[in-house]
Design an enzyme around this catalytic site. Structure first.
Site, PDB file in Angstrom:
ATOM      1  N   HIS A  34      -5.335   1.405 -14.130  1.00  0.00           N
ATOM      2  CA  HIS A  34      -4.356   2.468 -13.855  1.00  0.00           C
ATOM      3  C   HIS A  34      -3.929   3.147 -15.150  1.00  0.00           C
ATOM      4  O   HIS A  34      -3.682   4.360 -15.167  1.00  0.00           O
ATOM      5  CB  HIS A  34      -3.118   1.886 -13.171  1.00  0.00           C
ATOM      6  CG  HIS A  34      -3.270   1.619 -11.720  1.00  0.00           C
ATOM      7  ND1 HIS A  34      -3.444   2.607 -10.776  1.00  0.00           N
ATOM      8  CD2 HIS A  34      -3.260   0.448 -11.023  1.00  0.00           C
ATOM      9  CE1 HIS A  34      -3.528   2.072  -9.570  1.00  0.00           C
ATOM     10  NE2 HIS A  34      -3.427   0.763  -9.698  1.00  0.00           N
ATOM     11  N   ASP A  40      -4.433   3.110  -5.945  1.00  0.00           N
ATOM     12  CA  ASP A  40      -3.941   2.249  -4.872  1.00  0.00           C
ATOM     13  C   ASP A  40      -3.821   3.141  -3.643  1.00  0.00           C
ATOM     14  O   ASP A  40      -3.166   4.198  -3.702  1.00  0.00           O
ATOM     15  CB  ASP A  40      -2.577   1.662  -5.214  1.00  0.00           C
ATOM     16  CG  ASP A  40      -2.628   0.672  -6.369  1.00  0.00           C
ATOM     17  OD1 ASP A  40      -3.728   0.248  -6.748  1.00  0.00           O
ATOM     18  OD2 ASP A  40      -1.544   0.343  -6.889  1.00  0.00           O
ATOM     19  N   GLU A  80      -6.277  -7.579  -4.237  1.00  0.00           N
ATOM     20  CA  GLU A  80      -5.531  -6.490  -3.606  1.00  0.00           C
ATOM     21  C   GLU A  80      -6.459  -5.615  -2.772  1.00  0.00           C
ATOM     22  O   GLU A  80      -7.340  -4.952  -3.327  1.00  0.00           O
ATOM     23  CB  GLU A  80      -4.828  -5.636  -4.668  1.00  0.00           C
ATOM     24  CG  GLU A  80      -3.839  -6.416  -5.527  1.00  0.00           C
ATOM     25  CD  GLU A  80      -3.283  -5.603  -6.682  1.00  0.00           C
ATOM     26  OE1 GLU A  80      -3.747  -4.453  -6.891  1.00  0.00           O
ATOM     27  OE2 GLU A  80      -2.382  -6.099  -7.378  1.00  0.00           O
ATOM     28  N   HIS A  96      -6.363  -1.746  -3.946  1.00  0.00           N
ATOM     29  CA  HIS A  96      -6.670  -1.314  -5.307  1.00  0.00           C
ATOM     30  C   HIS A  96      -8.168  -1.106  -5.491  1.00  0.00           C
ATOM     31  O   HIS A  96      -8.972  -1.992  -5.194  1.00  0.00           O
ATOM     32  CB  HIS A  96      -6.167  -2.355  -6.325  1.00  0.00           C
ATOM     33  CG  HIS A  96      -6.462  -1.990  -7.749  1.00  0.00           C
ATOM     34  ND1 HIS A  96      -5.478  -1.606  -8.635  1.00  0.00           N
ATOM     35  CD2 HIS A  96      -7.625  -1.951  -8.442  1.00  0.00           C
ATOM     36  CE1 HIS A  96      -6.034  -1.349  -9.812  1.00  0.00           C
ATOM     37  NE2 HIS A  96      -7.340  -1.549  -9.708  1.00  0.00           N
TER      38      HIS A  96
END
Length: 205
Positions: A118, A125, A183, A186
């Site tokens: 990120h 996301d 995740e 993600h």
């Protein structure tokens, strides 16, 4: 070895010497393509930190990432879905705030070691919503659920949830995005950690 030492010494200076002019490296996705929806949680208190860490809702990405994501969204739109974004580029200073509150590298990238994709403008996301009514597809957990139920390999979920995760995963893979272990929301793009780290605050109105 001496050359490596010089590079390592120089790189932190590069990160922290950036100015807002460096935002020209990024694409503002909302201006680039108006077919996405947004719920940028870190611009609100509706996140695991229970406080905003961005001054405004922005989704900034490197140009090649924005282009690939727009293609992916077109693909999903043809199937009756639409991408909804929770987070895009994240300044390194924001990453440090997150780490102070939740220093668990399974879920929050350590800003003092590898940092996050990120922070490089090359991660997103996201989830999928129904294109007609905006209702999110069931993914088994909410965004930023820190537990094994959110892991990609977790299979003790309803068949529909597993199918939705597979739809998201396989669709994004067609356009150069890849998962991380813990995740479902993600996705890193392409070269991921080989992109430079940025620490530039958003230009907010």
């Amino acid at each position: 070895m001496r050359m490596l030492f010089v590079i390592l010494c120089f790189f932190p200076l590069y990160v922290f010497s950036q100015t807002k002019d460096s935002l020209s490296h990024f694409i503002d996705l909302e201006n680039y393509d108006d077919s996405f929806t947004y719920d940028v949680r870190y611009a609100t208190a509706n996140n695991f930190l229970e406080q905003p860490i961005y001054d405004c809702e922005k989704c900034l990405l490197l140009p090649e990432v924005a282009e690939a994501l727009a293609k992916a969204n077109n693909y999903f739109c043809d199937l009756g879905y639409q991408i909804k974004l929770f987070d895009c580029y994240r300044p390194l200073s924001a990453q440090k705030k997150m780490w102070e509150i939740y220093p668990d590298a399974r879920y929050v990238a350590n800003p003092y070691t590898k940092k996050s994709v990120h922070n490089r403008g090359a991660a997103v996301d996201l989830t999928l919503v129904n294109k007609e009514n905006g209702k999110p597809l069931e993914m088994g957990t909410g965004y930023d659920h820190f537990g094994e139920e959110a892991h990609q390999a977790y299979k003790k979920l309803p068949a529909k949830v597993l199918a939705n995760r597979k739809l998201l995963r396989e669709g994004l893979k067609k356009f150069g995005f890849h998962t991380i272990r813990t995740e479902w929301w993600h996705y890193d793009f392409g070269r991921a950690y080989s992109y430079p780290v940025y620490d530039i605050e958003f230009n907010c109105p």
